[in-house]
Scaffold this motif. Structure first.
Motif, short mmCIF file in Angstrom:
data_model
loop_
_atom_site.label_atom_id
_atom_site.label_comp_id
_atom_site.label_asym_id
_atom_site.label_seq_id
_atom_site.Cartn_x
_atom_site.Cartn_y
_atom_site.Cartn_z
N ARG A 71 1.37 3.28 -52.62
CA ARG A 71 2.15 3.72 -53.76
C ARG A 71 3.49 4.30 -53.27
O ARG A 71 3.55 4.85 -52.16
CB ARG A 71 1.43 4.79 -54.58
N GLU A 88 3.36 0.33 -57.14
CA GLU A 88 1.97 0.42 -56.70
C GLU A 88 1.47 -0.94 -56.25
O GLU A 88 1.78 -1.96 -56.86
CB GLU A 88 1.10 0.95 -57.85
N ASP A 93 -7.59 3.67 -57.62
CA ASP A 93 -8.73 4.13 -58.41
C ASP A 93 -10.03 3.56 -57.88
O ASP A 93 -11.04 4.28 -57.77
CB ASP A 93 -8.56 3.73 -59.87
N LEU A 106 -1.75 7.94 -62.80
CA LEU A 106 -0.70 6.99 -62.47
C LEU A 106 0.41 7.70 -61.68
O LEU A 106 0.68 8.88 -61.91
CB LEU A 106 -0.11 6.39 -63.74
N GLU A 110 4.95 11.66 -66.49
CA GLU A 110 4.65 11.22 -67.85
C GLU A 110 5.65 11.77 -68.87
O GLU A 110 6.08 11.05 -69.77
CB GLU A 110 3.23 11.66 -68.24
N SER A 162 -2.17 10.34 -55.02
CA SER A 162 -1.86 9.51 -56.18
C SER A 162 -0.37 9.40 -56.48
O SER A 162 0.06 8.45 -57.13
CB SER A 162 -2.56 10.07 -57.42
N GLU A 164 1.07 11.24 -58.57
CA GLU A 164 1.26 11.72 -59.94
C GLU A 164 2.09 13.00 -59.88
O GLU A 164 1.89 13.85 -59.02
CB GLU A 164 -0.10 12.01 -60.57
#
Length: 218
Positions: A71, A88, A93, A106, A110, A162, A164
Protein backbone atom coordinates in the motif's frame (compact mmCIF):
# COMPACT_ATOMS: atom_id res chain seq x y z
CA UNK A 1 18.51 11.09 -4.01
CA UNK A 2 20.16 13.64 -1.72
CA UNK A 3 22.43 12.55 1.09
CA UNK A 4 21.25 13.46 4.58
CA UNK A 5 23.61 14.45 7.39
CA UNK A 6 22.09 12.79 10.47
CA UNK A 7 20.88 9.36 11.54
CA UNK A 8 18.63 8.12 14.34
CA UNK A 9 17.84 4.49 15.20
CA UNK A 10 15.22 3.15 17.61
CA UNK A 11 14.65 -0.38 18.87
CA UNK A 12 11.04 -1.27 19.57
CA UNK A 13 10.10 -2.46 23.07
CA UNK A 14 6.51 -3.52 22.46
CA UNK A 15 7.25 -5.90 19.60
CA UNK A 16 10.13 -7.13 17.47
CA UNK A 17 10.96 -4.17 15.29
CA UNK A 18 13.01 -1.03 14.73
CA UNK A 19 13.08 2.33 12.98
CA UNK A 20 15.98 4.01 11.19
CA UNK A 21 15.70 7.62 10.06
CA UNK A 22 18.02 9.85 8.04
CA UNK A 23 17.27 13.52 8.47
CA UNK A 24 18.14 17.17 8.03
CA UNK A 25 16.65 19.61 10.57
CA UNK A 26 18.34 22.85 9.55
CA UNK A 27 15.16 24.43 8.15
CA UNK A 28 12.22 22.53 9.53
CA UNK A 29 12.52 18.78 9.05
CA UNK A 30 13.20 16.59 6.07
CA UNK A 31 13.44 12.89 6.89
CA UNK A 32 13.53 9.53 5.15
CA UNK A 33 13.04 6.42 7.23
CA UNK A 34 12.32 2.71 7.38
CA UNK A 35 10.34 0.95 10.10
CA UNK A 36 10.09 -2.81 10.55
CA UNK A 37 7.70 -4.71 12.81
CA UNK A 38 6.12 -8.16 13.14
CA UNK A 39 2.85 -7.05 14.74
CA UNK A 40 0.09 -7.57 13.72
CA UNK A 41 1.84 -9.18 10.72
CA UNK A 42 5.41 -8.73 9.47
CA UNK A 43 5.73 -5.56 7.39
CA UNK A 44 8.19 -2.96 6.14
CA UNK A 45 7.29 0.71 6.17
CA UNK A 46 9.23 3.37 4.26
CA UNK A 47 8.46 7.06 4.55
CA UNK A 48 9.51 10.53 3.48
CA UNK A 49 8.48 13.49 5.63
CA UNK A 50 8.84 17.21 5.04
CA UNK A 51 7.72 20.12 7.21
CA UNK A 52 7.81 23.86 6.68
CA UNK A 53 10.36 25.94 8.66
CA UNK A 54 7.89 26.11 11.57
CA UNK A 55 7.68 22.29 11.75
CA UNK A 56 4.15 22.12 10.34
CA UNK A 57 3.81 18.98 8.22
CA UNK A 58 3.77 19.76 4.49
CA UNK A 59 3.79 16.27 3.00
CA UNK A 60 4.16 12.71 4.20
CA UNK A 61 4.73 9.83 1.78
CA UNK A 62 4.42 6.32 3.24
CA UNK A 63 4.65 2.86 1.70
CA UNK A 64 4.00 -0.43 3.49
CA UNK A 65 4.66 -3.91 2.16
CA UNK A 66 4.32 -7.51 3.31
CA UNK A 67 3.87 -10.96 1.83
CA UNK A 68 1.24 -10.68 -0.92
CA UNK A 69 0.29 -7.02 -0.43
CA UNK A 70 1.52 -3.42 -0.67
CA UNK A 71 0.00 0.00 0.00
CA UNK A 72 1.07 3.62 -0.51
CA UNK A 73 -0.16 6.90 0.93
CA UNK A 74 0.67 10.52 0.22
CA UNK A 75 -0.63 13.09 2.71
CA UNK A 76 -0.41 16.79 1.90
CA UNK A 77 -1.41 19.79 3.99
CA UNK A 78 -2.05 23.04 2.12
CA UNK A 79 -4.09 26.08 3.15
CA UNK A 80 -5.35 24.19 6.19
CA UNK A 81 -6.76 21.27 4.19
CA UNK A 82 -5.44 17.71 4.15
CA UNK A 83 -5.45 15.68 0.97
CA UNK A 84 -4.68 11.98 0.64
CA UNK A 85 -3.65 9.95 -2.41
CA UNK A 86 -3.49 6.17 -2.09
CA UNK A 87 -2.78 2.96 -3.99
CA UNK A 88 -3.08 -0.71 -3.10
CA UNK A 89 -1.89 -4.05 -4.47
CA UNK A 90 -2.86 -7.46 -3.20
CA UNK A 91 -5.29 -8.07 -0.34
CA UNK A 92 -4.14 -6.97 3.11
CA UNK A 93 -7.50 -7.90 4.63
CA UNK A 94 -7.08 -11.50 3.53
CA UNK A 95 -3.55 -11.66 4.94
CA UNK A 96 -4.70 -10.26 8.28
CA UNK A 97 -7.66 -12.62 8.44
CA UNK A 98 -5.44 -15.61 7.70
CA UNK A 99 -3.26 -14.55 10.64
CA UNK A 100 -6.28 -14.31 12.94
CA UNK A 101 -6.61 -10.52 12.99
CA UNK A 102 -9.45 -8.18 12.14
CA UNK A 103 -9.47 -6.67 8.68
CA UNK A 104 -7.76 -3.39 7.89
CA UNK A 105 -9.43 -0.13 7.03
CA UNK A 106 -8.93 1.37 3.61
CA UNK A 107 -5.77 3.44 3.14
CA UNK A 108 -6.21 7.18 3.22
CA UNK A 109 -8.53 9.71 4.77
CA UNK A 110 -12.30 9.28 4.86
CA UNK A 111 -13.26 12.79 6.01
CA UNK A 112 -10.65 15.60 5.66
CA UNK A 113 -12.88 17.97 7.68
CA UNK A 114 -12.11 15.96 10.83
CA UNK A 115 -8.50 17.11 10.55
CA UNK A 116 -9.27 20.82 10.44
CA UNK A 117 -6.70 22.53 12.67
CA UNK A 118 -4.29 19.58 12.59
CA UNK A 119 -0.66 20.40 11.83
CA UNK A 120 1.11 17.13 12.69
CA UNK A 121 1.16 13.54 11.52
CA UNK A 122 1.65 10.64 13.92
CA UNK A 123 2.87 7.36 12.41
CA UNK A 124 2.01 4.32 14.51
CA UNK A 125 5.01 3.13 16.52
CA UNK A 126 7.31 5.90 15.23
CA UNK A 127 9.18 7.97 17.84
CA UNK A 128 10.29 10.36 15.09
CA UNK A 129 6.81 11.79 14.58
CA UNK A 130 6.51 12.63 18.30
CA UNK A 131 9.17 15.27 17.66
CA UNK A 132 6.91 17.23 15.29
CA UNK A 133 4.65 18.85 17.93
CA UNK A 134 7.57 19.08 20.38
CA UNK A 135 9.54 21.26 17.98
CA UNK A 136 6.55 23.11 16.54
CA UNK A 137 5.48 24.19 20.04
CA UNK A 138 9.00 24.66 21.40
CA UNK A 139 8.49 22.08 24.15
CA UNK A 140 12.13 20.98 24.03
CA UNK A 141 13.17 24.39 25.37
CA UNK A 142 10.16 25.66 27.31
CA UNK A 143 10.11 29.00 29.06
CA UNK A 144 9.64 28.80 32.81
CA UNK A 145 5.94 29.62 32.50
CA UNK A 146 5.51 26.95 29.83
CA UNK A 147 6.47 23.95 31.96
CA UNK A 148 3.38 22.01 32.94
CA UNK A 149 1.12 23.67 30.35
CA UNK A 150 -0.93 21.07 28.44
CA UNK A 151 -1.29 21.56 24.67
CA UNK A 152 -4.32 19.78 23.20
CA UNK A 153 -3.77 18.86 19.57
CA UNK A 154 -5.71 17.49 16.63
CA UNK A 155 -3.42 15.03 14.82
CA UNK A 156 -3.48 12.98 11.60
CA UNK A 157 -2.78 9.48 12.90
CA UNK A 158 -1.49 7.09 10.22
CA UNK A 159 -2.19 3.47 11.18
CA UNK A 160 0.24 0.69 10.32
CA UNK A 161 0.24 -1.44 8.32
CA UNK A 162 -3.08 -0.36 6.78
CA UNK A 163 -2.17 3.34 6.13
CA UNK A 164 -5.65 4.32 7.23
CA UNK A 165 -5.62 7.94 8.45
CA UNK A 166 -7.78 8.78 11.45
CA UNK A 167 -8.28 11.85 13.57
CA UNK A 168 -6.66 11.68 17.01
CA UNK A 169 -6.81 13.96 20.03
CA UNK A 170 -3.45 14.17 21.79
CA UNK A 171 -1.96 16.19 24.64
CA UNK A 172 1.69 17.27 24.91
CA UNK A 173 3.07 18.81 28.10
CA UNK A 174 6.62 20.06 28.66
CA UNK A 175 7.93 18.76 31.98
CA UNK A 176 11.39 20.33 31.76
CA UNK A 177 14.77 18.60 32.16
CA UNK A 178 14.45 16.77 28.85
CA UNK A 179 11.00 15.29 29.39
CA UNK A 180 7.67 15.72 27.60
CA UNK A 181 4.42 14.02 28.59
CA UNK A 182 2.40 12.49 25.77
CA UNK A 183 -1.20 11.55 26.45
CA UNK A 184 -4.45 10.63 24.76
CA UNK A 185 -7.81 9.50 26.12
CA UNK A 186 -6.51 6.14 27.35
CA UNK A 187 -2.72 6.42 27.63
CA UNK A 188 0.06 8.58 29.06
CA UNK A 189 3.86 8.34 28.89
CA UNK A 190 6.70 10.64 29.85
CA UNK A 191 9.10 10.78 26.90
CA UNK A 192 12.80 11.43 27.36
CA UNK A 193 14.05 13.77 24.62
CA UNK A 194 17.43 15.18 23.66
CA UNK A 195 18.21 18.89 23.47
CA UNK A 196 16.86 19.02 19.92
CA UNK A 197 13.52 17.44 20.81
CA UNK A 198 14.13 13.97 19.34
CA UNK A 199 12.90 11.05 21.42
CA UNK A 200 15.56 9.13 23.34
CA UNK A 201 13.22 6.86 25.27
CA UNK A 202 9.49 6.22 24.85
CA UNK A 203 8.48 3.97 27.79
CA UNK A 204 6.92 0.77 26.57
CA UNK A 205 7.38 1.60 22.88
CA UNK A 206 10.97 2.28 21.78
CA UNK A 207 14.41 3.47 22.84
CA UNK A 208 17.17 5.04 20.79
CA UNK A 209 20.35 3.04 20.28
CA UNK A 210 23.70 3.67 18.62
CA UNK A 211 25.31 7.01 17.91
CA UNK A 212 22.38 9.42 17.37
CA UNK A 213 24.35 11.83 15.18
CA UNK A 214 27.98 12.92 14.93
CA UNK A 215 26.81 16.53 14.92
CA UNK A 216 23.66 18.14 16.25
CA UNK A 217 20.76 18.12 13.77
CA UNK A 218 20.01 21.77 14.49
Amino acid sequence: MSLLPHSLFWQRKDTAGSEHTLLDATNGLYARGTALAVDPIPYTCRYELRTDPGWVTAHFDVATEGAGWARTLRLELAAGTWRATTAEQGNLDAVLSAAGHAGAGLPGLEDPDLLYGAFDVDLTGSPLTNTLPVRRLGLHRPAADGVGVAHRLNVAWVLLPSLEVVQADQIYTALGEGRVRFANETFSADLAIDEDGFVVDYPGLAERVGDPHPKRPS
